[in-house]
Design a protein around this motif. Structure first.
Motif, short mmCIF file in Angstrom:
data_model
loop_
_atom_site.label_atom_id
_atom_site.label_comp_id
_atom_site.label_asym_id
_atom_site.label_seq_id
_atom_site.Cartn_x
_atom_site.Cartn_y
_atom_site.Cartn_z
N ARG A 305 9.91 1.90 9.25
CA ARG A 305 10.47 2.17 7.92
C ARG A 305 9.81 1.36 6.82
O ARG A 305 10.38 1.17 5.75
N GLY A 306 8.61 0.88 7.06
CA GLY A 306 7.94 0.08 6.05
C GLY A 306 8.17 -1.39 6.25
O GLY A 306 8.78 -1.84 7.24
N HIS A 321 7.02 -4.58 -1.59
CA HIS A 321 7.48 -3.53 -0.69
C HIS A 321 6.32 -2.60 -0.36
O HIS A 321 5.65 -2.09 -1.27
N ASP A 323 5.19 0.88 2.13
CA ASP A 323 5.67 1.93 3.02
C ASP A 323 4.95 1.82 4.36
O ASP A 323 4.11 0.95 4.57
N GLN A 324 5.27 2.72 5.28
CA GLN A 324 4.72 2.61 6.62
C GLN A 324 3.21 2.84 6.67
O GLN A 324 2.55 2.48 7.65
N HIS A 325 2.65 3.44 5.61
CA HIS A 325 1.21 3.65 5.55
C HIS A 325 0.47 2.47 4.92
O HIS A 325 -0.76 2.52 4.78
N ASN A 327 0.99 1.38 1.72
CA ASN A 327 0.85 1.53 0.29
C ASN A 327 1.91 0.72 -0.45
O ASN A 327 3.10 0.79 -0.11
N VAL A 329 4.72 -0.19 -3.05
CA VAL A 329 5.73 0.63 -3.71
C VAL A 329 6.38 -0.19 -4.81
O VAL A 329 6.88 -1.29 -4.56
N VAL A 366 13.92 -1.01 4.22
CA VAL A 366 12.91 -1.35 5.23
C VAL A 366 13.61 -1.88 6.48
O VAL A 366 14.80 -2.22 6.46
N HIS A 540 -3.02 4.95 -1.33
CA HIS A 540 -2.92 4.50 -2.72
C HIS A 540 -4.30 4.58 -3.35
O HIS A 540 -5.25 4.02 -2.83
#
Length: 542
Positions: A305-306, A321, A323-325, A327, A329, A366, A540
Motif C-alpha cells: 500500500r505504499g 509519501h 505509492d507502491q510504484h 512515485n 505523492v 500506507v 513520475h
C-alpha cells in the motif's frame, strides 16, 4: 561505481515484545508514604548487599551461589521478594558487562585511529574512508600522549573483563557525581540526599501466572486497589491479614487499561514497580508484561500500500509519501522536535513528533514506514572527528536506538510496519535525483525531503534514481534522458534505440529516404542486450 560499498538488504523490523504502563498513586496518606519508604529502604539495602555479593563472585557465579543468595534473602524478606531482588541483580550485572565490552570496543577503535594518523606525515590529506595526518607537531605530540593514555585504559579494562570485575552504582553514576556539583545541578544537599535514597529503594515485584491477579507481592485488583506483601521485619505495619498493607490510593490506567484488566482477571503475570519522583513529590506505579513473539509480515506485504520515507535529522523528521510504484505523492511533511533540555523533555519531544508522523501515515493509508538503520556508535568517536566538535555533538544527540524502539512500539498499535534500510548515500542520491525535479514555485524541497524519497524508494525495493542512466556518447541519443524508469533489481546495460525518422510506425517514409543517413561506426559494439526497458505506467515525469 567501484568505490561504493555494497548495500545491505532492507528488512521489516520485529515488533515490540513487552508493554509498560504507568499511573499516579493519588491521595496517599502520611501512613501510606511512611510504609512505602520503609519497605523501599529495607529492600533497597538487601538489593545493594546482593549486588555486592554478585560482583564479588565475578565469573565464579553458578546456580549454587545464586540459590545460596536467595535463601539468605528469603529469611529477611520473602521467597518472592528474594527472587525479584536476585533477578534484578543479575540483570544489572549483565548490563554492566555489556557496557564494559562496548567500552573496550570503543577504546580499540580510538587506538586504531590514533595509530593510523600518527603514522602519516604532518599535513597528509585524508580520504573519505580514513582521516589524514595531524596538522602540526604540537597536535601530533598531544595525540601521542592521548594514545598512551588510551592504551593504558584499554589494558586495564581488558584485565577487568578477563577477571569478571564490573563497576556498578545503584542509583546511577550521574546522580552520584552530582553530589560534587550541587550548584550546577541546582540542588541542595538535603534535596540530593532525598533523591539519592529514593533511587536506591527497591519496590518492585515480578509477576507470576496462576497467582491471584498475576502477582502475589504487589497485588492490584480490577477496581484499582493496591496492596503490598510486607517483608518479615516490617509485618507489624500491616493493616490487613496475611502481613499485607493496603494503600488508600486507587489506580485506573488510562492507557491500555482494558488490556491490563483482561490479564489480571485471567491471573496472568504482571510485574509492578512503585517509585517516588522526589522533584514533584509524587508516587507512581508502573505495570509491565511480556507479549508473545509476533511474526513480522513479509516485506512484499508491507510494500503493498505504499510507503512513508522518513529522514531522521537533529531537529526534525523529513517525511514523504510514496505509492507502491515509488512515485512521490503530494508535498513533503516535516515533524519538528527540540532535543535540548532534560531527558524527560527530549523523550516527550520525540514521542509527540512520532505521534504526528504515525497519525499522518494512518490518514494517507500506507502500510509501512521506511527509516534508515542508523547506528553512530563508530562514527562519533573523538579520534575520528576530533576537530569537529559540533558535528560530534550533533550525531551524539540524535536518539537513533531509542527512536527506532519507540517508533516500532507506537506503529504496532496502529497496524503499521517499520522497514529499515541501509542509510548509505540516501542524502546524496536523493538530492541528486529528486530535489530539483520536485522543486516548484509552490513547493520548497530541501535535501532532507529528497532523502526521505530516497529512503522510501529503497524500502519499496526501487533504486533511488528516477530513470535509467543514459548511454555514453555516440550511441544513438548522445547522452539524452531516458524515458524508462529504473526497474527494481540488478543493473544491466541496454540495447541501443532505433533511429528517429519522420514516418509512422508501420508506414514507409514520405520520400522513401531517411532524414539523416547512418554513418559507419569506428568502434566495435557488443551484441544488443536482450533486457527490456521497464516503463511504469505510473512513473513520475515531473
Amino acid at each position: 561505481m567501484g568505490g561504493l560499498r555494497k548495500l545491505t538488504a532492507s528488512f521489516v523490523v520485529s515488533g515490540p515484545c513487552g508493554v509498560a504502563i504507568r499511573d499516579r498513586l493519588k491521595h496517599l496518606t502520611p501512613q501510606d508514604e511512611k510504609v512505602l519508604q520503609a519497605v523501599g529502604a529495607h529492600q533497597g539495602t538487601l538489593a545493594s548487599g546482593d549486588l555486592k555479593t554478585r560482583c564479588a563472585d565475578g565469573l565464579e557465579h553458578s546456580a549454587h551461589t545464586w540459590a545460596a543468595r536467595k535463601r539468605e534473602l528469603t529469611g529477611v524478606s520473602s521467597s518472592r521478594i528474594a527472587g525479584a531482588i536476585t533477578k534484578a541483580t543479575h540483570d544489572q550485572w549483565a548490563l554492566a558487562r555489556r557496557c564494559q565490552a562496548a567500552h573496550i570496543q570503543n577504546l580499540a577503535a580510538g587506538i586504531k585511529t590514533l595509530r593510523h594518523r600518527l603514522s602519516l606525515p604532518l599535513g597528509e590529506p585524508g580520504t573519505r574512508r580514513a582521516a589524514g595526518g595531524y596538522r602540526s607537531k604540537s597536535e601530533w605530540f598531544r595525540k601521542s600522549r592521548r594514545l598512551a593514555a588510551l592504551e593504558d585504559r584499554h589494558a586495564a579494562t581488558v584485565a577487568d573483563w578477563q577477571a569478571g570485575r564490573v563497576r556498578v552504582v545503584r542509583g546511577g553514576k550521574h546522580l552520584l557525581n552530582a553530589r560534587h556539583h550541587l550548584t550546577q545541578a541546582r540542588l541542595t544537599e538535603d534535596e540530593w540526599r532525598q533523591w539519592w535514597e529514593a533511587e536506591r529503594w527497591f519496590l518492585a515485584a515480578d509477576g507470576e501466572s496462576g497467582k491471584r491477579f498475576g502477582n502475589e507481592t504487589i497485588r492490584v485488583t480490577p477496581d484499582g486497589e493496591v496492596s503490598i506483601k510486607l517483608p518479615v521485619p516490617l509485618t507489624h505495619l500491616a493493616n490487613t491479614r496475611n502481613g499485607r498493607y493496603t494503600l488508600t490510593a486507587r489506580i485506573a490506567f488510562a492507557h491500555r487499561g482494558a488490556e491490563w484488566a483482561d490479564r489480571i482477571e485471567a491471573n496472568r503475570a504482571v510485574a509492578y514497580r512503585i517509585h517516588l519522583n522526589t522533584e514533584r513529590g509524587r508516587w507512581y506505579l508502573t505495570a509491565s508484561w511480556q507479549r508473545p513473539a509476533i511474526q513480522t509480515i513479509p516485506l512484499e506485504t508491507a510494500r503493498a500500500r505504499g510507503m512513508i520515507g522518513v529522514d531522521t535529522n537533529a531537529d526534525h523528521f523529513a517525511a514523504y509519501h510514496l505509492d507502491q510504484h515509488g512515485n512521490p505523492v503530494g508535498d513533503p511533511h516535516r515533524f519538528g522536535y527540540d532535543l535540548s533540555g532534560t531527558t524527560t523533555h527530549r523523550d516527550a519531544q520525540i514521542r509527540h513528533a512520532l505521534t504526528r508522523l504515525i497519525n499522518w501515515a494512518v490518514r494517507v493509508g500506507v502500510g509501512a514506514i521506511g527509516i534508515e538503520d542508523l547506528d553512530f556508535t563508530a562514527e562519533k568517536t573523538r579520534e575520528k572527528h576530533g576537530g569537529r566538535k559540533r558535528f560530534r555533538q550533533l550525531i551524539s544527540g540524535m536518539p537513533t536506538g531509542k527512536l527506532k524502539a519507540r517508533l516500532v512500539s507506537m506503529a504496532a498499535e496502529h497496524g503499521l510496519s517499520v522497514v529499515a534500510v541501509d542509510p548509505a548515500y540516501t542524502s546524496l542520491w536523493g538530492a541528486q535525483h529528486w530535489q530539483k525535479p520536485l522543486t516548484t514555485p509552490h513547493r520548497k524541497m530541501s535535501r532532507h525531503d529528497a532523502a526521505g524519497i530516497a529512503i522510501g524508494r529503497r524500502a519499496l525495493g526501487h533504486p533511488v534514481r528516477r530513470r535509467t542512466a543514459p548511454p555514453p556518447h555516440d550511441r544513438s541519443d548522445r547522452a539524452g534522458h531516458r524515458t524508462a524508469q529504473a526497474a527494481p533489481g540488478n543493473r544491466a546495460r541496454e540495447g541501443t534505440r532505433p533511429p528517429t525518422t519522420d514516418r509512422p510506425p508501420e508506414g514507409p517514409p514520405p520520400n522513401g529516404k531517411r532524414k539523416r543517413g547512418t554513418s559507419a561506426s569506428n568502434t566495435v559494439r557488443d551484441a544488443p542486450s536482450t533486457q527490456q526497458r521497464v516503463q511504469d505506467s505510473l512513473m513520475h515525469t515531473g
